[in-house]
Motif scaffolding. Structure first.
Motif, PDB file in Angstrom:
ATOM      1  N   ASP A 154       7.596  -0.518  -7.899  1.00  0.00           N
ATOM      2  CA  ASP A 154       7.664  -1.982  -7.994  1.00  0.00           C
ATOM      3  C   ASP A 154       8.555  -2.541  -6.894  1.00  0.00           C
ATOM      4  O   ASP A 154       8.218  -3.537  -6.239  1.00  0.00           O
ATOM      5  CB  ASP A 154       8.192  -2.400  -9.363  1.00  0.00           C
ATOM      6  CG  ASP A 154       7.200  -2.125 -10.482  1.00  0.00           C
ATOM      7  OD1 ASP A 154       5.997  -2.004 -10.185  1.00  0.00           O
ATOM      8  OD2 ASP A 154       7.633  -2.028 -11.643  1.00  0.00           O
ATOM      9  N   ASP A 155       9.702  -1.902  -6.678  1.00  0.00           N
ATOM     10  CA  ASP A 155      10.616  -2.337  -5.632  1.00  0.00           C
ATOM     11  C   ASP A 155       9.970  -2.151  -4.254  1.00  0.00           C
ATOM     12  O   ASP A 155      10.089  -3.009  -3.374  1.00  0.00           O
ATOM     13  CB  ASP A 155      11.918  -1.538  -5.721  1.00  0.00           C
ATOM     14  CG  ASP A 155      13.020  -2.102  -4.834  1.00  0.00           C
ATOM     15  OD1 ASP A 155      12.887  -3.260  -4.381  1.00  0.00           O
ATOM     16  OD2 ASP A 155      14.008  -1.396  -4.600  1.00  0.00           O
ATOM     17  N   ALA A 156       9.284  -1.036  -4.080  1.00  0.00           N
ATOM     18  CA  ALA A 156       8.611  -0.783  -2.807  1.00  0.00           C
ATOM     19  C   ALA A 156       7.570  -1.864  -2.516  1.00  0.00           C
ATOM     20  O   ALA A 156       7.461  -2.358  -1.391  1.00  0.00           O
ATOM     21  CB  ALA A 156       7.955   0.597  -2.827  1.00  0.00           C
ATOM     22  N   GLN A 157       6.832  -2.246  -3.536  1.00  0.00           N
ATOM     23  CA  GLN A 157       5.809  -3.278  -3.356  1.00  0.00           C
ATOM     24  C   GLN A 157       6.441  -4.615  -3.008  1.00  0.00           C
ATOM     25  O   GLN A 157       5.951  -5.334  -2.124  1.00  0.00           O
ATOM     26  CB  GLN A 157       4.966  -3.403  -4.623  1.00  0.00           C
ATOM     27  CG  GLN A 157       3.786  -4.341  -4.473  1.00  0.00           C
ATOM     28  CD  GLN A 157       2.906  -4.342  -5.716  1.00  0.00           C
ATOM     29  OE1 GLN A 157       3.355  -4.053  -6.816  1.00  0.00           O
ATOM     30  NE2 GLN A 157       1.631  -4.658  -5.542  1.00  0.00           N
ATOM     31  N   ARG A 158       7.553  -4.955  -3.668  1.00  0.00           N
ATOM     32  CA  ARG A 158       8.238  -6.219  -3.381  1.00  0.00           C
ATOM     33  C   ARG A 158       8.716  -6.272  -1.931  1.00  0.00           C
ATOM     34  O   ARG A 158       8.687  -7.327  -1.292  1.00  0.00           O
ATOM     35  CB  ARG A 158       9.436  -6.400  -4.324  1.00  0.00           C
ATOM     36  CG  ARG A 158       9.083  -6.850  -5.729  1.00  0.00           C
ATOM     37  CD  ARG A 158      10.320  -7.291  -6.492  1.00  0.00           C
ATOM     38  NE  ARG A 158      11.260  -6.198  -6.689  1.00  0.00           N
ATOM     39  CZ  ARG A 158      11.250  -5.390  -7.744  1.00  0.00           C
ATOM     40  NH1 ARG A 158      10.335  -5.547  -8.693  1.00  0.00           N
ATOM     41  NH2 ARG A 158      12.149  -4.422  -7.864  1.00  0.00           N
ATOM     42  N   GLN A 159       9.151  -5.127  -1.421  1.00  0.00           N
ATOM     43  CA  GLN A 159       9.693  -5.092  -0.065  1.00  0.00           C
ATOM     44  C   GLN A 159       8.651  -4.772   1.001  1.00  0.00           C
ATOM     45  O   GLN A 159       8.962  -4.802   2.191  1.00  0.00           O
ATOM     46  CB  GLN A 159      10.806  -4.040   0.025  1.00  0.00           C
ATOM     47  CG  GLN A 159      12.025  -4.312  -0.822  1.00  0.00           C
ATOM     48  CD  GLN A 159      13.139  -3.349  -0.461  1.00  0.00           C
ATOM     49  OE1 GLN A 159      13.708  -3.407   0.629  1.00  0.00           O
ATOM     50  NE2 GLN A 159      13.442  -2.440  -1.373  1.00  0.00           N
ATOM     51  N   GLY A 160       7.442  -4.456   0.564  1.00  0.00           N
ATOM     52  CA  GLY A 160       6.420  -4.067   1.526  1.00  0.00           C
ATOM     53  C   GLY A 160       6.647  -2.682   2.098  1.00  0.00           C
ATOM     54  O   GLY A 160       6.227  -2.383   3.226  1.00  0.00           O
ATOM     55  N   ILE A 161       7.310  -1.806   1.338  1.00  0.00           N
ATOM     56  CA  ILE A 161       7.567  -0.434   1.773  1.00  0.00           C
ATOM     57  C   ILE A 161       6.340   0.423   1.492  1.00  0.00           C
ATOM     58  O   ILE A 161       5.799   0.412   0.385  1.00  0.00           O
ATOM     59  CB  ILE A 161       8.792   0.156   1.037  1.00  0.00           C
ATOM     60  CG1 ILE A 161      10.071  -0.560   1.471  1.00  0.00           C
ATOM     61  CG2 ILE A 161       8.906   1.653   1.264  1.00  0.00           C
ATOM     62  CD1 ILE A 161      11.299  -0.150   0.686  1.00  0.00           C
ATOM     63  N   GLU A 162       5.893   1.172   2.467  1.00  0.00           N
ATOM     64  CA  GLU A 162       4.755   2.070   2.303  1.00  0.00           C
ATOM     65  C   GLU A 162       5.246   3.400   1.741  1.00  0.00           C
ATOM     66  O   GLU A 162       6.026   4.114   2.387  1.00  0.00           O
ATOM     67  CB  GLU A 162       4.063   2.304   3.656  1.00  0.00           C
ATOM     68  CG  GLU A 162       2.902   3.270   3.595  1.00  0.00           C
ATOM     69  CD  GLU A 162       1.875   2.899   2.537  1.00  0.00           C
ATOM     70  OE1 GLU A 162       1.644   3.738   1.636  1.00  0.00           O
ATOM     71  OE2 GLU A 162       1.330   1.784   2.595  1.00  0.00           O
ATOM     72  N   ALA A 163       4.806   3.716   0.516  1.00  0.00           N
ATOM     73  CA  ALA A 163       5.303   4.917  -0.145  1.00  0.00           C
ATOM     74  C   ALA A 163       4.183   5.826  -0.633  1.00  0.00           C
ATOM     75  O   ALA A 163       4.435   6.778  -1.368  1.00  0.00           O
ATOM     76  CB  ALA A 163       6.185   4.521  -1.331  1.00  0.00           C
ATOM     77  N   ASN A 164       2.966   5.570  -0.215  1.00  0.00           N
ATOM     78  CA  ASN A 164       1.839   6.332  -0.742  1.00  0.00           C
ATOM     79  C   ASN A 164       1.854   7.796  -0.337  1.00  0.00           C
ATOM     80  O   ASN A 164       1.310   8.651  -1.053  1.00  0.00           O
ATOM     81  CB  ASN A 164       0.515   5.694  -0.297  1.00  0.00           C
ATOM     82  CG  ASN A 164       0.265   4.359  -0.967  1.00  0.00           C
ATOM     83  OD1 ASN A 164       0.772   4.112  -2.064  1.00  0.00           O
ATOM     84  ND2 ASN A 164      -0.490   3.483  -0.314  1.00  0.00           N
ATOM     85  N   GLU A 165       2.453   8.107   0.805  1.00  0.00           N
ATOM     86  CA  GLU A 165       2.435   9.482   1.284  1.00  0.00           C
ATOM     87  C   GLU A 165       3.585  10.320   0.732  1.00  0.00           C
ATOM     88  O   GLU A 165       3.708  11.497   1.057  1.00  0.00           O
ATOM     89  CB  GLU A 165       2.472   9.499   2.815  1.00  0.00           C
ATOM     90  CG  GLU A 165       1.228   8.887   3.462  1.00  0.00           C
ATOM     91  CD  GLU A 165       1.270   8.978   4.971  1.00  0.00           C
ATOM     92  OE1 GLU A 165       2.224   9.602   5.496  1.00  0.00           O
ATOM     93  OE2 GLU A 165       0.365   8.438   5.615  1.00  0.00           O
ATOM     94  N   VAL A 166       4.417   9.727  -0.098  1.00  0.00           N
ATOM     95  CA  VAL A 166       5.569  10.421  -0.649  1.00  0.00           C
ATOM     96  C   VAL A 166       5.184  11.100  -1.968  1.00  0.00           C
ATOM     97  O   VAL A 166       4.526  10.495  -2.811  1.00  0.00           O
ATOM     98  CB  VAL A 166       6.729   9.432  -0.896  1.00  0.00           C
ATOM     99  CG1 VAL A 166       7.909  10.141  -1.548  1.00  0.00           C
ATOM    100  CG2 VAL A 166       7.155   8.785   0.408  1.00  0.00           C
TER     101      VAL A 166
END
Length: 252
Positions: A154-166
């Motif tokens: 949720d935090d990643a989405q709010r910040q626009g952080i790409e985390a799919n490869e983690v």
């Protein structure tokens, strides 16, 4: 369908009371995993205690906000100490990313020297790895070492952080925190994970016995409440009823 549940206790090594609480919550409760502050004042005590609970998975609690650094971070420290000014530096765009990457590598090496094995995963004290400028370097490090990383999606989405490869859990909750700690709160977190369809869920916790170190913390007595809830026999039944399987990040 069985879902993976990881109940992680942060702050292993912060104090003796914190260490004892985490071990108690593993032995007689639902905690399956913890993360260690390798620069914590009681980290050697944590290492010794962990030998009594080999089933407790231990990850790295990367810290940039507390204690002395393990490496050389002159731009991050004040009078030799790390502190919460890291967020001010992030807002100003003045984070020394090379120093942060070096400190992460040094803390990782220190972890192996202490525990004799790589960490089960990485997360961070005060969630500093979710700072937008820091996340990419921590994620790259986790991929290089082939270990999972805590991701607050949720935090990643709010910040626009790409985390799919983690490599991480599909769900994460930091809601088991504060003055409203209760068994019903824990169960509501489980139910929310079910509603989202999480195949794996991490719940962040901080169970502890209060000591002088923790009495100086802004988050003190609720840690005792967490310990009480996390060692309730009814909790294991609730987890099983919801088709969650207790495990660790190594099960991902």
């Amino acid at each position: 369908m069985q879902r993976l549940l990881i109940v992680n206790a942060d702050d292993f090594g912060l104090s003796r009371g914190q260490n004892y609480g985490i071990v108690e919550a593993c032995r007689n409760g639902v905690v399956t995993s913890t993360t260690a502050l390798v620069n914590g004042a009681a980290v050697e005590h944590a290492v010794a205690l962990r030998t009594q609970v080999p089933e407790l998975a231990v990850g790295l609690h990367f810290t940039l906000t507390l204690g002395k650094p393990v490496g050389n971070t002159p731009s991050l420290t004040r009078e030799g100490q790390l502190g919460k000014w890291v967020w001010d530096m992030a807002a100003q765009g003045s984070l020394p990313l090379d120093e942060i990457a070096d400190e992460l590598a040094c803390q990782y090496s220190r972890f192996i020297a202490l525990f004799g094995e790589p960490p089960s995963h990485i997360d961070s004290h005060h969630h500093v790895h979710m700072i937008g400028a820091i996340f990419p370097l921590v994620a790259a490090f986790a991929r290089e070492k082939d270990i999972p990383l805590r991701v607050d999606r949720d935090d990643a989405q709010r910040q626009g952080i790409e985390a799919n490869e983690v490599r991480s859990t599909s769900g994460f909750s930091s809601d088991f925190y504060g003055d409203a700690i209760s068994t019903s709160l824990f169960m509501s977190i489980l139910d929310a994970g079910l509603q989202r369809g999480d195949s794996s869920l991490e719940i962040m916790t901080h169970p502890a016995f209060v000591d002088k170190t923790l009495m100086a913390s802004k988050y003190c007595y609720p840690r005792l409440d967490e310990l009480d809830v996390l060692t309730q026999p009814s909790l294991k039944e609730a987890i099983a009823e919801r088709a969650f399987r207790p495990g660790t990040f190594r099960d991902l």
